[in-house]
Design a protein around this motif. Structure first.
Motif, PDB file in Angstrom:
ATOM      1  N   GLU A  44     -21.514  15.058  -6.063  1.00  0.00           N
ATOM      2  CA  GLU A  44     -20.292  14.319  -6.254  1.00  0.00           C
ATOM      3  C   GLU A  44     -19.846  14.183  -7.785  1.00  0.00           C
ATOM      4  O   GLU A  44     -18.688  14.431  -8.286  1.00  0.00           O
ATOM      5  CB  GLU A  44     -20.231  12.966  -5.716  1.00  0.00           C
ATOM      6  N   ALA A  45     -21.091  13.988  -8.635  1.00  0.00           N
ATOM      7  CA  ALA A  45     -20.731  14.117 -10.185  1.00  0.00           C
ATOM      8  C   ALA A  45     -20.283  15.431 -10.812  1.00  0.00           C
ATOM      9  O   ALA A  45     -19.512  15.452 -11.463  1.00  0.00           O
ATOM     10  CB  ALA A  45     -22.203  13.654 -10.563  1.00  0.00           C
ATOM     11  N   LYS A  75     -22.277   1.769  -5.897  1.00  0.00           N
ATOM     12  CA  LYS A  75     -21.159   1.339  -6.582  1.00  0.00           C
ATOM     13  C   LYS A  75     -19.694   2.217  -6.370  1.00  0.00           C
ATOM     14  O   LYS A  75     -18.786   1.655  -5.965  1.00  0.00           O
ATOM     15  CB  LYS A  75     -21.285   1.434  -8.069  1.00  0.00           C
ATOM     16  N   HIS A  76     -20.175   3.473  -6.029  1.00  0.00           N
ATOM     17  CA  HIS A  76     -19.122   4.376  -5.645  1.00  0.00           C
ATOM     18  C   HIS A  76     -18.876   4.723  -4.126  1.00  0.00           C
ATOM     19  O   HIS A  76     -18.120   5.604  -3.733  1.00  0.00           O
ATOM     20  CB  HIS A  76     -19.310   5.720  -6.576  1.00  0.00           C
ATOM     21  N   HIS A  77     -19.414   3.914  -3.449  1.00  0.00           N
ATOM     22  CA  HIS A  77     -19.556   4.005  -1.967  1.00  0.00           C
ATOM     23  C   HIS A  77     -19.755   5.267  -1.499  1.00  0.00           C
ATOM     24  O   HIS A  77     -19.051   5.720  -0.283  1.00  0.00           O
ATOM     25  CB  HIS A  77     -18.246   3.513  -1.549  1.00  0.00           C
ATOM     26  N   THR A 183     -15.587   5.179   6.506  1.00  0.00           N
ATOM     27  CA  THR A 183     -14.347   5.138   6.885  1.00  0.00           C
ATOM     28  C   THR A 183     -13.198   5.206   5.607  1.00  0.00           C
ATOM     29  O   THR A 183     -12.292   5.019   5.647  1.00  0.00           O
ATOM     30  CB  THR A 183     -13.954   3.903   7.394  1.00  0.00           C
ATOM     31  N   ARG A 184     -14.056   5.324   4.379  1.00  0.00           N
ATOM     32  CA  ARG A 184     -13.021   5.818   3.151  1.00  0.00           C
ATOM     33  C   ARG A 184     -13.357   7.111   2.682  1.00  0.00           C
ATOM     34  O   ARG A 184     -14.486   7.583   2.547  1.00  0.00           O
ATOM     35  CB  ARG A 184     -13.536   4.651   2.217  1.00  0.00           C
ATOM     36  N   ASP A 185     -12.296   7.727   2.219  1.00  0.00           N
ATOM     37  CA  ASP A 185     -12.528   8.948   1.275  1.00  0.00           C
ATOM     38  C   ASP A 185     -13.018   8.474   0.013  1.00  0.00           C
ATOM     39  O   ASP A 185     -12.098   7.939  -0.740  1.00  0.00           O
ATOM     40  CB  ASP A 185     -11.180   9.585   1.261  1.00  0.00           C
ATOM     41  N   PRO A 186     -13.989   9.008  -0.564  1.00  0.00           N
ATOM     42  CA  PRO A 186     -14.451   8.715  -1.662  1.00  0.00           C
ATOM     43  C   PRO A 186     -13.484   9.096  -3.080  1.00  0.00           C
ATOM     44  O   PRO A 186     -13.623   8.174  -4.232  1.00  0.00           O
ATOM     45  CB  PRO A 186     -15.989   9.252  -1.997  1.00  0.00           C
ATOM     46  N   GLY A 189     -10.039   6.669  -2.171  1.00  0.00           N
ATOM     47  CA  GLY A 189     -10.224   5.486  -1.909  1.00  0.00           C
ATOM     48  C   GLY A 189      -9.307   5.179  -0.475  1.00  0.00           C
ATOM     49  O   GLY A 189      -9.388   3.893  -0.342  1.00  0.00           O
ATOM     50  N   LEU A 190      -8.672   6.209  -0.130  1.00  0.00           N
ATOM     51  CA  LEU A 190      -7.888   5.995   1.091  1.00  0.00           C
ATOM     52  C   LEU A 190      -8.710   5.782   2.349  1.00  0.00           C
ATOM     53  O   LEU A 190      -9.968   6.603   2.279  1.00  0.00           O
ATOM     54  CB  LEU A 190      -6.869   7.137   1.342  1.00  0.00           C
ATOM     55  N   PRO A 191      -8.347   5.490   3.523  1.00  0.00           N
ATOM     56  CA  PRO A 191      -9.037   5.526   4.782  1.00  0.00           C
ATOM     57  C   PRO A 191      -9.062   7.074   4.973  1.00  0.00           C
ATOM     58  O   PRO A 191      -8.446   7.752   4.836  1.00  0.00           O
ATOM     59  CB  PRO A 191      -8.004   4.796   5.705  1.00  0.00           C
ATOM     60  N   ASN A 192     -10.122   7.362   5.838  1.00  0.00           N
ATOM     61  CA  ASN A 192     -10.408   8.758   6.204  1.00  0.00           C
ATOM     62  C   ASN A 192     -10.184   8.995   7.820  1.00  0.00           C
ATOM     63  O   ASN A 192      -9.641   8.201   8.436  1.00  0.00           O
ATOM     64  CB  ASN A 192     -11.903   9.278   5.976  1.00  0.00           C
TER      65      ASN A 192
END
Length: 359
Positions: A44-45, A75-77, A183-186, A189-192
């Protein structure tokens, strides 16, 4: 027969392979344990999807501790860290229960001790009703001391239970937070998609559909190409602009989710199919007006477009049915004017088209 891979798809695959190789090399250079959650963290980084994560990971230095890496993932879920967050919350809950059980055990012991003193005092009165005043005073003092210990322990128990209640409330939040990455798009931050399906199920199962409920699935054309041509950092900026635009474009009780690399879904209450088409047209215009600036190119920017498929819920609708209808309409919209509502005729026509090509 040899299948030809489209040029864009080939570039995307090559870029993914390069990122994966870079992840492996970076983890090896930093002495990072080969844990699945560490792979996700570095991917992701390094992919550019989460620029802030990349900066924070770099700030950890050459040989970061595993706890520091886990703190960033939490922290970044990140999805791979959801199990870690749940395990920590579960361990804390078990400790809180153990502490409460220990307090209850101590309180019970004090009650038994108090009962023994009462029994002893009652037995003395029964067997020796003419005991001296000094003997009676000694027994009364022991009984008073036992009552005091019992009251103290009861007070400690009450405080411990109140603390446990607050702790369990916090842990409930921790458990909810640990489920959030699922349940979140990293990136936005929107729901997936999983969250959208759950939302649809809830609405269809618990609410009356007296008022129209519209679902439309939109594809932001050009987003994948931006990622392929300019990298993840520019794509992340485009996603940030899009997610902000989409949040502002729906009412408070509406729902927007990111369900694919360039696909988004909108669930709108009290909206007919005709009104949903108007919303989709306005949204398409807003997307087309966005400008995605490019680094070192002051007068050059990328643009995007939008196609949308729309369907309206009815009493017998299911989440799978509605999503299938909206995505079928989206498939038809891509080849037409960009916005299309689902109909039974559309389903038959597309089935014939795909069936013909499949044959």
């Amino acid at each position: 027969m040899t299948m030809q891979v489209p040029a864009d798809a080939g570039r995307s695959q090559a870029r993914q392979a390069a990122i994966i190789l870079k992840v492996a090399q970076s983890m090896s250079a930093h002495g990072i344990a080969a844990l699945p959650r560490n792979y996700e963290l570095f991917y992701e980084a390094l992919s550019g999807r989460l620029p802030q994560l990349a900066r924070e990971l770099s700030a950890l230095g050459q040989n970061p501790e595993q706890d520091a890496l886990d703190a960033l993932g939490l922290k970044h879920h990140l999805i791979a860290h959801a199990a870690l967050a749940a395990d920590r919350a579960r361990a804390a809950a078990q400790q809180a229960l153990a502490d409460a059980a220990s307090r209850l055990k101590n309180a019970r012991a004090q009650r038994h001790a108090f009962k023994d003193e009462l029994d002893h005092f009652a037995a003395r009165l029964a067997t020796d009703p003419v005991a001296s005043l000094s003997e009676f005073a000694d027994d009364a003092a022991r009984l008073r001391d036992a009552a005091g210990r019992l009251m103290n322990e009861e007070g400690v128990l009450q405080l411990a239970l109140e603390s446990s209640v607050h702790r369990f409330c916090d842990l409930e939040g921790d458990f909810a937070e640990s489920r959030r990455p699922l349940t979140r798009d990293p990136a936005t931050g929107l729901p997936n998609r999983l969250a959208l399906t759950a939302k649809l199920d809830t609405v269809l199962e618990t609410e009356r559909l007296d008022q129209p409920l519209a679902l439309f699935v939109a594809s932001v054309e050009g987003l994948r190409e931006i990622a392929d041509r300019h990298g993840g950092a520019i794509a992340a900026k485009a996603l940030a602009k899009l997610s902000a635009l989409f949040r502002k474009s729906v009412k408070k009780n509406d729902f927007v989710a990111r369900i694919g690399q360039q696909d988004f879904a909108f669930l709108c209450r009290d909206v007919s199919g005709e009104n949903a088409e108007a919303i989709a047209r306005r949204l398409r215009q807003s997307v087309e007006e966005l400008r995605i600036p490019l680094p070192d190119r002051a007068h050059t920017a990328e643009t995007l477009s939008l196609a949308a498929g729309i369907t309206v819920a009815h009493a017998a609708s299911t989440s799978a049915e509605l999503l299938g209808q909206a995505e079928l309409a989206l498939a038809g919209a891509r080849g037409g004017n960009g916005i299309l509502s689902y109909s039974a005729a559309l389903s038959r026509n597309l089935a014939k088209t795909y069936g013909h090509h499949a044959a």
